[in-house]
Design an enzyme around this catalytic site. Structure first.
Site, PDB file in Angstrom:
ATOM      1  N   SER A  26       0.820  -1.210   0.000  1.00 49.03           N
ATOM      2  CA  SER A  26       0.000   0.000   0.000  1.00 49.03           C
ATOM      3  C   SER A  26       0.853   1.259   0.000  1.00 49.03           C
ATOM      4  O   SER A  26       1.957   1.274   0.538  1.00 49.03           O
ATOM      5  CB  SER A  26      -0.915   0.027   1.222  1.00 49.03           C
ATOM      6  OG  SER A  26      -1.687   1.215   1.191  1.00 49.03           O
ATOM      7  N   LYS A  31      -4.526  -6.858   3.316  1.00 50.58           N
ATOM      8  CA  LYS A  31      -4.560  -5.716   2.381  1.00 50.58           C
ATOM      9  C   LYS A  31      -6.000  -5.415   1.957  1.00 50.58           C
ATOM     10  O   LYS A  31      -6.393  -4.251   1.799  1.00 50.58           O
ATOM     11  CB  LYS A  31      -3.683  -6.002   1.151  1.00 50.58           C
ATOM     12  CG  LYS A  31      -3.730  -4.902   0.078  1.00 50.58           C
ATOM     13  CD  LYS A  31      -3.194  -3.595   0.594  1.00 50.58           C
ATOM     14  CE  LYS A  31      -3.248  -2.354  -0.238  1.00 50.58           C
ATOM     15  NZ  LYS A  31      -3.814  -2.206  -1.496  1.00 50.58           N
ATOM     16  N   HIS A  58      -7.535  -3.522   4.684  1.00 50.61           N
ATOM     17  CA  HIS A  58      -6.984  -2.161   4.607  1.00 50.61           C
ATOM     18  C   HIS A  58      -7.786  -1.348   3.593  1.00 50.61           C
ATOM     19  O   HIS A  58      -8.189  -0.216   3.847  1.00 50.61           O
ATOM     20  CB  HIS A  58      -5.500  -2.218   4.204  1.00 50.61           C
ATOM     21  CG  HIS A  58      -4.933  -0.899   3.756  1.00 50.61           C
ATOM     22  ND1 HIS A  58      -5.189  -0.364   2.501  1.00 50.61           N
ATOM     23  CD2 HIS A  58      -4.156   0.007   4.389  1.00 50.61           C
ATOM     24  CE1 HIS A  58      -4.598   0.806   2.378  1.00 50.61           C
ATOM     25  NE2 HIS A  58      -3.952   1.058   3.517  1.00 50.61           N
ATOM     26  N   ASN A  59      -8.033  -1.938   2.441  1.00 50.76           N
ATOM     27  CA  ASN A  59      -8.754  -1.208   1.395  1.00 50.76           C
ATOM     28  C   ASN A  59     -10.213  -0.972   1.758  1.00 50.76           C
ATOM     29  O   ASN A  59     -10.762   0.083   1.446  1.00 50.76           O
ATOM     30  CB  ASN A  59      -8.654  -1.953   0.055  1.00 50.76           C
ATOM     31  CG  ASN A  59      -7.318  -1.715  -0.625  1.00 50.76           C
ATOM     32  OD1 ASN A  59      -6.335  -1.458   0.056  1.00 50.76           O
ATOM     33  ND2 ASN A  59      -7.281  -1.798  -1.923  1.00 50.76           N
ATOM     34  N   GLU A 115     -10.136   1.848   3.896  1.00 51.96           N
ATOM     35  CA  GLU A 115      -9.831   3.005   3.027  1.00 51.96           C
ATOM     36  C   GLU A 115     -11.120   3.538   2.381  1.00 51.96           C
ATOM     37  O   GLU A 115     -11.359   4.754   2.359  1.00 51.96           O
ATOM     38  CB  GLU A 115      -8.828   2.548   1.955  1.00 51.96           C
ATOM     39  CG  GLU A 115      -8.507   3.552   0.875  1.00 51.96           C
ATOM     40  CD  GLU A 115      -7.586   2.934  -0.205  1.00 51.96           C
ATOM     41  OE1 GLU A 115      -6.504   2.440   0.144  1.00 51.96           O
ATOM     42  OE2 GLU A 115      -7.965   2.943  -1.390  1.00 51.96           O
TER      43      GLU A 115
HETATM   44  C1  6PG Z   1      -3.209   1.359  -1.675  1.00 58.64           C
HETATM   45  C2  6PG Z   1      -4.537   1.456  -2.404  1.00 58.64           C
HETATM   46  C3  6PG Z   1      -4.492   0.881  -3.765  1.00 58.64           C
HETATM   47  C4  6PG Z   1      -5.839   0.885  -4.468  1.00 58.64           C
HETATM   48  C5  6PG Z   1      -6.348   2.223  -4.811  1.00 58.64           C
HETATM   49  C6  6PG Z   1      -7.596   2.263  -5.692  1.00 58.64           C
HETATM   50  O1  6PG Z   1      -3.259   0.830  -0.579  1.00 58.64           O
HETATM   51  O2  6PG Z   1      -2.192   1.817  -2.189  1.00 58.64           O
HETATM   52  O3  6PG Z   1      -5.494   0.733  -1.677  1.00 58.64           O
HETATM   53  O4  6PG Z   1      -4.022  -0.420  -3.629  1.00 58.64           O
HETATM   54  O5  6PG Z   1      -5.720   0.175  -5.636  1.00 58.64           O
HETATM   55  O6  6PG Z   1      -6.593   2.948  -3.658  1.00 58.64           O
HETATM   56  O7  6PG Z   1      -8.609   1.424  -5.240  1.00 58.64           O
HETATM   57  P1  6PG Z   1     -10.067   1.545  -5.894  1.00 58.64           P
HETATM   58  O8  6PG Z   1      -9.881   1.742  -7.375  1.00 58.64           O
HETATM   59  O9  6PG Z   1     -10.791   0.282  -5.602  1.00 58.64           O
HETATM   60  O10 6PG Z   1     -10.688   2.745  -5.261  1.00 58.64           O
END
Ligand code: 6PG
Length: 466
Positions: free
Chosen positions: A127, A182, A185-186, A189
Site C-alpha cells: 500500500s 490488504k 486495509h482497502n 480506506e
Molecule cells: C493502496 C490502495 C491501492 C488501491 C487504490 C484504488 O493501498 O495503495 O489501496 O491499492 O488500488 O486505492 O482502489 P479503488 O480503485 O478500488 O478505489
C-alpha cells in the site's frame, strides 16, 4: 548469479519498487513480458543501476540462490499466466512474491499449488500508491514464514518507517493472509474516504462553506486526533485550482470508480457473519454514484431542501469533527473485528497490534490514531472489539453526542450521510444488551416453525401461534 532480487512487471509500481530496492543497496534485475515496455524503461532504470533482462530465462538465471522474485502484474489471470511461465524455471526453495491487489482465495490456491513443487509463495499486500512504492510502502506479506525470513532484510529496508523508526512490514501469517489484510486495509480506506466525502458535502451544503474555508478546516483537523494522509490530501484537493482559475474538484463528475477490494471486504463480512456495514455502505455509495441518470430524474421529482446557514456554525463544525472521529473509529472497529474472525476461521493467528503498527506509515490509511489502535491490541492481545479498550471507551463517551447531533441534522436538512448514519446505528445496536431480534425469532417461528431459544430456560422451543 549476481542479483539479490528480481522484479517482473515494469508498470509504475514495479518500476518504483525496483528503484526503491536499488537505492537501498540491493542488486536488482527486472523483466517485463512486453518488449516495448522493457525498451521504454531502459534508460530510466539503467540510470538507477537496475538491469532489464531480455528473456525470462536470463532473468531467472541471474538471480542468487535461493531466488526471490517479486511480481507486480495485473491480479487474476495475468498473475496465473506469469506463474505458469516462471515456475518451471525455478528450483526447490525459491520464492515467488505477488505484490498485486489479489483476492486472498487466489493467493491461497497458488500457495498450495506451488508448495507442492517446493516453491514458496508469498502474497504481499503493498500500500501507498506510486509514491509509497518509491519512497517506502506499507507491506503485508503472508505465506511460508521461512520464505519471509529470507526476504525480511530487504523488505524492512524498503518499507516506510514509523516515527519510532520501526519498518512498516511484518510477517502476517500463512497462505492468503497477507492479501486478506490488504483487502481489509482497502475496505477501511473506502469507509475513510466516504466519511470524508460526506463531511465535505455537509460543510458545503449545511454550512454553505467555500472550498478555501473547507480546506482550512481539514488542515486544522489534520493537526489533531484526525491527523491522517487522507485528511491531508483532502485539504489540498479542496483548494486546488486549474490554469483557468477553477477549482478542479468542482469540475469532477460525482461518479466514483472502484476495482473491487472494498466489495470483497463487504462480501467477506457477509460470509463470516461479521457486520462491516460502514465499509459496505461506502461500497454501495460508489455504486449509487454511478446511477447518474436515475439520480437526475429523481432529483427533478423531489426537491432537496438543504436549509439555510445556521448561526452556530463553529459549534456544528466541532460536532462534525467529533462525528468523523467516532465514525472512523466504528469503521476501524468493524475492520479489525473482521480480521479477528478471519484469523480464527482460517487459523492464521493474526497479530492485530502488529497489523495496526505497519499501517502507521506508508499506506493510504496511515493515521495518527493507528498508534492508539496498536496500543489497544498490544495491551490486551485478546481484545475482541476496539471500543472495549479503556482509551477508546473514553473517546467514545466524550464524542458520540457529536455524531448523534450531526446525524439528526443530516436527516433534518436532507443531506445524505449514509456512512455516518451507519456508524451511529452500529454503535447503538452493539450497545443493546437485549436488542430487537426477539421479534424476528417470533416471526420466524410464527410463519415457519423455525423455533427459538428462551431467556428463562435452555433448549429449543416452538409455539402454536394460531
Ligand atoms: C493502496 C490502495 C491501492 C488501491 C487504490 C484504488 O493501498 O495503495 O489501496 O491499492 O488500488 O486505492 O482502489 P479503488 O480503485 O478500488 O478505489
Amino acid at each position: 548469479m549476481i542479483y539479490d532480487i528480481g522484479i517482473i512487471g515494469l508498470g509504475v509500481m514495479g518500476t518504483n519498487i525496483a528503484k526503491n530496492m536499488s537505492r537501498n543497496g540491493f542488486k536488482v534485475v527486472s523483466f517485463d513480458f512486453f518488449e516495448d515496455v522493457r525498451s521504454n524503461r531502459d534508460d530510466e532504470l539503467a540510470s538507477e543501476g537496475i538491469d532489464i533482462a531480455d528473456s525470462l530465462k536470463s532473468f531467472v538465471d541471474g538471480l542468487k540462490s535461493p531466488r526471490n522474485i517479486l511480481m507486480l502484474v495485473k491480479a487474476g489471470d495475468v498473475t496465473d499466466q506469469t506463474i505458469e511461465k516462471v515456475s518451471p524455471l525455478l528450483s526447490p526453495g525459491d520464492t515467488l512474491i505477488d505484490g498485486g491487489n489479489e483476492g486472498y482465495e487466489n493467493t491461497s490456491r497458488r500457495n498450495k499449488a506451488l508448495t507442492a513443487i517446493d516453491i514458496n509463495f508469498i502474497g504481499m499486500g503493498v500500500s501507498g500508491g506510486e509514491e509509497g512504492a518509491l519512497n517506502g510502502p506499507s507491506l503485508m506479506p503472508g505465506g511460508q514464514k521461512q520464505a519471509y525470513e529470507n526476504v525480511r532484510p530487504l523488505l524492512e529496508k524498503i518499507a516506510a518507517k514509523a516515527d519510532d523508526g520501526k519498518p512498516c512490514v511484518t510477517y502476517i501469517g500463512e497462505d492468503g493472509s497477507g492479501h486478506y489484510v490488504k483487502m481489509i486495509h482497502n475496505g477501511i480506506e473506502y469507509a475513510d474516504m466516504e466519511l470524508i466525502a460526506e463531511s465535505y458535502y455537509f460543510m458545503k451544503h449545511a454550512l454553505k462553506m467555500s472550498n478555501d474555508e473547507m480546506s482550512a478546516v481539514f488542515s486544522e483537523w489534520n493537526q489533531g486526533e484526525l491527523n491522517s494522509y487522507l485528511i491531508e490530501i483532502t485539504a489540498d484537493i479542496l483548494k486546488f485550482k486549474d490554469e483557468t482559475g477553477n477549482y478542479v474538484l468542482d469540475t469532477i463528475k460525482d461518479k466514483a470508480g472502484q476495482k473491487g477490494t472494498g466489495k470483497w471486504t463487504g462480501i467477506e463480512g457477509l460470509k463470516l457473519g461479521i457486520p462491516s456495514s460502514i465499509i459496505t455502505e461506502s461500497v454501495f455509495v460508489r455504486y449509487l454514484s454511478s446511477l447518474s441518470e436515475e439520480r437526475a430524474r429523481i432529483s427533478e421529482t423531489y426537491d432537496s431542501e438543504m436549509g439555510s446557514l445556521p448561526e452556530n456554525k463553529s459549534e456544528i463544525l466541532e460536532d462534525l469533527k467529533k462525528a468523523l472521529y467516532i465514525s472512523k473509529l466504528m469503521s476501524y472497529s468493524q475492520g479489525f473485528r473482521l480480521l479477528k474472525e478471519a484469523s480464527d476461521t482460517y487459523g492464521w493467528h493474526l497479530n492485530l497490534g502488529d497489523i495496526a503498527m505497519i499501517w502507521r506509515k506508508g499506506c493510504i490509511i496511515r493515521a495518527q490514531f493507528l498508534e492508539d489502535i496498536n496500543h489497544a491490541f498490544k495491551s490486551d492481545t485478546e481484545l475482541s472489539h476496539l471500543i472495549l479498550d479503556d482509551y477508546f471507551k473514553e473517546v467514545v463517551s466524550k464524542n458520540h453526542i457529536g455524531l448523534r447531533k450531526i446525524a439528526s441534522r443530516a436527516i433534518d436538512k436532507e443531506i445524505p450521510m449514509p456512512a455516518f448514519l451507519s456508524a451511529i446505528s452500529y454503535f447503538d445496536n452493539m450497545k443493546q444488551r437485549r436488542g430487537s431480534s426477539s421479534m424476528i425469532q417470533a416471526q420466524r417461528d410464527y410463519f415457519g416453525a423455525h423455533t427459538y431459544e428462551r431467556t428463562d430456560k435452555s433448549g429449543v422451543f416452538h409455539t402454536e401461534w394460531y
